[in-house]
Design a protein around this motif. Structure first.
Motif, PDB file in Angstrom:
ATOM      1  N   ILE A   9      40.019  20.712  46.153  1.00 16.41           N
ATOM      2  CA  ILE A   9      40.493  19.722  47.118  1.00 16.41           C
ATOM      3  C   ILE A   9      41.996  19.537  46.960  1.00 16.41           C
ATOM      4  O   ILE A   9      42.484  19.188  45.880  1.00 16.41           O
ATOM      5  CB  ILE A   9      39.770  18.378  46.932  1.00 16.41           C
ATOM      6  CG1 ILE A   9      38.253  18.564  47.101  1.00 16.41           C
ATOM      7  CG2 ILE A   9      40.278  17.337  47.922  1.00 16.41           C
ATOM      8  CD1 ILE A   9      37.439  17.324  46.842  1.00 16.41           C
ATOM      9  N   CYS A  13      44.492  15.908  50.971  1.00 16.82           N
ATOM     10  CA  CYS A  13      43.243  15.371  51.521  1.00 16.82           C
ATOM     11  C   CYS A  13      43.115  13.880  51.219  1.00 16.82           C
ATOM     12  O   CYS A  13      43.582  13.401  50.182  1.00 16.82           O
ATOM     13  CB  CYS A  13      42.044  16.109  50.922  1.00 16.82           C
ATOM     14  SG  CYS A  13      42.016  17.875  51.283  1.00 16.82           S
ATOM     15  N   ARG A  14      42.470  13.154  52.135  1.00 12.84           N
ATOM     16  CA  ARG A  14      42.174  11.727  51.936  1.00 12.84           C
ATOM     17  C   ARG A  14      40.685  11.497  52.189  1.00 12.84           C
ATOM     18  O   ARG A  14      40.087  12.156  53.022  1.00 12.84           O
ATOM     19  CB  ARG A  14      42.980  10.855  52.900  1.00 12.84           C
ATOM     20  CG  ARG A  14      44.486  10.904  52.687  1.00 12.84           C
ATOM     21  CD  ARG A  14      45.200   9.948  53.628  1.00 12.84           C
ATOM     22  NE  ARG A  14      45.069  10.319  55.021  1.00 12.84           N
ATOM     23  CZ  ARG A  14      44.454   9.614  55.944  1.00 12.84           C
ATOM     24  NH1 ARG A  14      43.853   8.469  55.619  1.00 12.84           N
ATOM     25  NH2 ARG A  14      44.392  10.021  57.211  1.00 12.84           N
ATOM     26  N   SER A  15      40.115  10.555  51.477  1.00 14.48           N
ATOM     27  CA  SER A  15      38.691  10.306  51.674  1.00 14.48           C
ATOM     28  C   SER A  15      38.362   8.828  51.456  1.00 14.48           C
ATOM     29  O   SER A  15      39.053   8.119  50.723  1.00 14.48           O
ATOM     30  CB  SER A  15      37.848  11.162  50.723  1.00 14.48           C
ATOM     31  OG  SER A  15      38.101  10.805  49.378  1.00 14.48           O
ATOM     32  N   ASN A  37      36.075  12.161  55.297  1.00 15.38           N
ATOM     33  CA  ASN A  37      37.043  13.060  54.670  1.00 15.38           C
ATOM     34  C   ASN A  37      38.059  13.501  55.712  1.00 15.38           C
ATOM     35  O   ASN A  37      37.680  13.998  56.773  1.00 15.38           O
ATOM     36  CB  ASN A  37      36.357  14.306  54.095  1.00 15.38           C
ATOM     37  CG  ASN A  37      35.706  14.037  52.757  1.00 15.38           C
ATOM     38  OD1 ASN A  37      36.079  13.109  52.058  1.00 15.38           O
ATOM     39  ND2 ASN A  37      34.710  14.833  52.415  1.00 15.38           N
ATOM     40  N   TYR A  38      39.326  13.278  55.404  1.00 17.18           N
ATOM     41  CA  TYR A  38      40.414  13.817  56.210  1.00 17.18           C
ATOM     42  C   TYR A  38      40.967  14.996  55.417  1.00 17.18           C
ATOM     43  O   TYR A  38      41.873  14.845  54.597  1.00 17.18           O
ATOM     44  CB  TYR A  38      41.483  12.755  56.460  1.00 17.18           C
ATOM     45  CG  TYR A  38      40.966  11.556  57.229  1.00 17.18           C
ATOM     46  CD1 TYR A  38      40.829  11.600  58.613  1.00 17.18           C
ATOM     47  CD2 TYR A  38      40.595  10.388  56.574  1.00 17.18           C
ATOM     48  CE1 TYR A  38      40.350  10.509  59.323  1.00 17.18           C
ATOM     49  CE2 TYR A  38      40.114   9.291  57.275  1.00 17.18           C
ATOM     50  CZ  TYR A  38      39.999   9.363  58.648  1.00 17.18           C
ATOM     51  OH  TYR A  38      39.522   8.277  59.352  1.00 17.18           O
ATOM     52  N   ALA A  39      40.341  16.155  55.616  1.00 16.58           N
ATOM     53  CA  ALA A  39      40.674  17.337  54.812  1.00 16.58           C
ATOM     54  C   ALA A  39      41.902  18.036  55.383  1.00 16.58           C
ATOM     55  O   ALA A  39      41.995  18.252  56.592  1.00 16.58           O
ATOM     56  CB  ALA A  39      39.490  18.295  54.786  1.00 16.58           C
ATOM     57  N   ARG A  40      42.818  18.381  54.514  1.00 14.11           N
ATOM     58  CA  ARG A  40      44.051  19.066  54.899  1.00 14.11           C
ATOM     59  C   ARG A  40      44.362  20.185  53.902  1.00 14.11           C
ATOM     60  O   ARG A  40      44.096  20.048  52.707  1.00 14.11           O
ATOM     61  CB  ARG A  40      45.244  18.087  54.924  1.00 14.11           C
ATOM     62  CG  ARG A  40      45.105  16.914  55.900  1.00 14.11           C
ATOM     63  CD  ARG A  40      45.149  17.382  57.344  1.00 14.11           C
ATOM     64  NE  ARG A  40      45.106  16.275  58.291  1.00 14.11           N
ATOM     65  CZ  ARG A  40      43.978  15.742  58.764  1.00 14.11           C
ATOM     66  NH1 ARG A  40      42.813  16.203  58.348  1.00 14.11           N
ATOM     67  NH2 ARG A  40      44.026  14.758  59.635  1.00 14.11           N
ATOM     68  N   PHE A  43      40.287  22.540  51.184  1.00 11.10           N
ATOM     69  CA  PHE A  43      39.133  21.669  50.912  1.00 11.10           C
ATOM     70  C   PHE A  43      37.882  22.530  50.922  1.00 11.10           C
ATOM     71  O   PHE A  43      37.474  23.057  51.951  1.00 11.10           O
ATOM     72  CB  PHE A  43      39.021  20.582  51.981  1.00 11.10           C
ATOM     73  CG  PHE A  43      37.851  19.652  51.783  1.00 11.10           C
ATOM     74  CD1 PHE A  43      37.948  18.557  50.943  1.00 11.10           C
ATOM     75  CD2 PHE A  43      36.645  19.883  52.437  1.00 11.10           C
ATOM     76  CE1 PHE A  43      36.867  17.695  50.761  1.00 11.10           C
ATOM     77  CE2 PHE A  43      35.554  19.039  52.271  1.00 11.10           C
ATOM     78  CZ  PHE A  43      35.679  17.939  51.426  1.00 11.10           C
ATOM     79  N   SER A 101      43.196  21.442  59.386  1.00  9.27           N
ATOM     80  CA  SER A 101      42.612  20.119  59.179  1.00  9.27           C
ATOM     81  C   SER A 101      41.136  20.117  59.542  1.00  9.27           C
ATOM     82  O   SER A 101      40.664  20.952  60.329  1.00  9.27           O
ATOM     83  CB  SER A 101      43.349  19.075  60.024  1.00  9.27           C
ATOM     84  OG  SER A 101      43.170  19.343  61.410  1.00  9.27           O
ATOM     85  N   ASP A 103      38.475  16.703  60.007  1.00 14.87           N
ATOM     86  CA  ASP A 103      38.105  15.298  59.847  1.00 14.87           C
ATOM     87  C   ASP A 103      36.604  15.186  60.034  1.00 14.87           C
ATOM     88  O   ASP A 103      36.081  15.486  61.113  1.00 14.87           O
ATOM     89  CB  ASP A 103      38.825  14.425  60.876  1.00 14.87           C
ATOM     90  CG  ASP A 103      40.336  14.455  60.708  1.00 14.87           C
ATOM     91  OD1 ASP A 103      40.809  14.954  59.661  1.00 14.87           O
ATOM     92  OD2 ASP A 103      41.049  13.989  61.615  1.00 14.87           O
TER      93      ASP A 103
END
Length: 284
Positions: A9, A13-15, A37-40, A43, A101, A103
């Motif tokens: 990860i 990334c933000r979760s 999950n805001y995967a960037r 991930f 990305s 989401d």
């Protein structure tokens, strides 16, 4: 395919994660965890022997999910379901995904209890109208946890019930994928009606060329993109005229027409009434 337990990860990334230890209301409906999950950038997660039902609702960007028998490419407004005991891996799909990305709103459900009778018996992938609504609901649930009792408690109970309903039904959409993407573009435009939108900007949101965007609008709406945007603006103005006391000048500007004379001409062409006549006739 004996996958190990593995994850990678990126720091970008933000979760948001909510589980039963934080919110007792989840246990009532056998929801073990839920989150966003805001995967960037990077991930990837692989799981060897998961013991929960997993649902992944793709909101934006693109993802993938791999099993020993098949790989799926996950696109917006879709839901991926994996039953307990099915090894799998999932992550960002970098193919045709310029923003790199993904989401995704996700829900993990207890393997025992009533979910066994509601959910499919195998891995399934389908479209849904619930993805972004589920994301917003989980976000609201997370925020409600910081509110004082009893407001936070009652709000949390209602939001968990909404999550249960969305997961239980998942509401597939009957619209073809190109129309879903078009509707999403114009939903984005509706958030900024005051902006002087150009066809090139709308096409970029799709994304596609201006010529192809014109063809799609003609195919699914029966008119060009600017005609469709004008109709949406007129409908918005009509709602404001009939339901508020706001000055017509203010409604003009909110609808994307800084010139009142131009707005009045467009509105009369659309409704056969001037804005003032429309307000007098249809005021709630």
């Amino acid at each position: 395919m004996g996958w190990p337990e593995y994850f990678e990860i990126s720091d970008q990334c933000r979760s948001t994660i909510i589980d039963q230890a934080q919110l007792v209301a989840l246990e009532k409906h056998k929801i073990v965890q839920c989150g966003i999950n805001y995967a960037r950038d990077s991930f990837t997660i692989y799981r060897r022997n998961p013991n929960m039902h997993m649902l992944l609702f793709t909101c934006n960007g693109k993802g993938w999910l791999d099993t020993p028998s098949r790989k799926w490419h996950l696109v917006p407004n879709s839901v991926m379901y994996v039953p307990p005991g099915h090894e799998n891996g999932f992550g960002i799909d970098h193919q045709d995904n310029d923003d790199e990305s993904w989401d995704v709103a996700w829900v993990m459900l207890a393997s025992e209890g009533h979910w066994e009778d509601i959910l499919p018996h195998g891995v399934t992938y389908s479209d849904t109208r619930c993805a972004d609504l589920l994301r917003q609901t989980i976000d609201c649930l997370h925020q409600s946890m910081s509110l004082p009792y009893p407001v936070g408690h009652e709000l949390g109970e209602n939001l968990v019930e909404q999550i249960r309903l969305l997961v239980s039904h998942r509401l597939p959409t009957s619209n073809p994928t190109p129309l879903q993407r078009l509707d999403k573009v114009f939903s984005r435009a509706q958030e900024q009606f005051h902006r002087n939108w150009q066809v090139s900007e709308l096409a970029a949101l799709h994304p596609c060329s201006e010529a192809h965007f014109h063809r799609l609008c003609q195919q699914y709406y029966g008119h060009g993109p600017m005609s469709h945007l004008t109709r949406l603006r007129m409908e918005y103005a009509a709602r404001l005229l009939s339901s508020t006391e706001w000055p017509i000048q203010h409604i003009c500007e909110l609808s994307g027409y800084p010139n009142p004379a131009n707005f009045s001409t467009r509105f009369k062409k659309w409704s056969s009434l001037t804005p003032r006549e429309f307000r007098r006739r249809f005021k709630y």
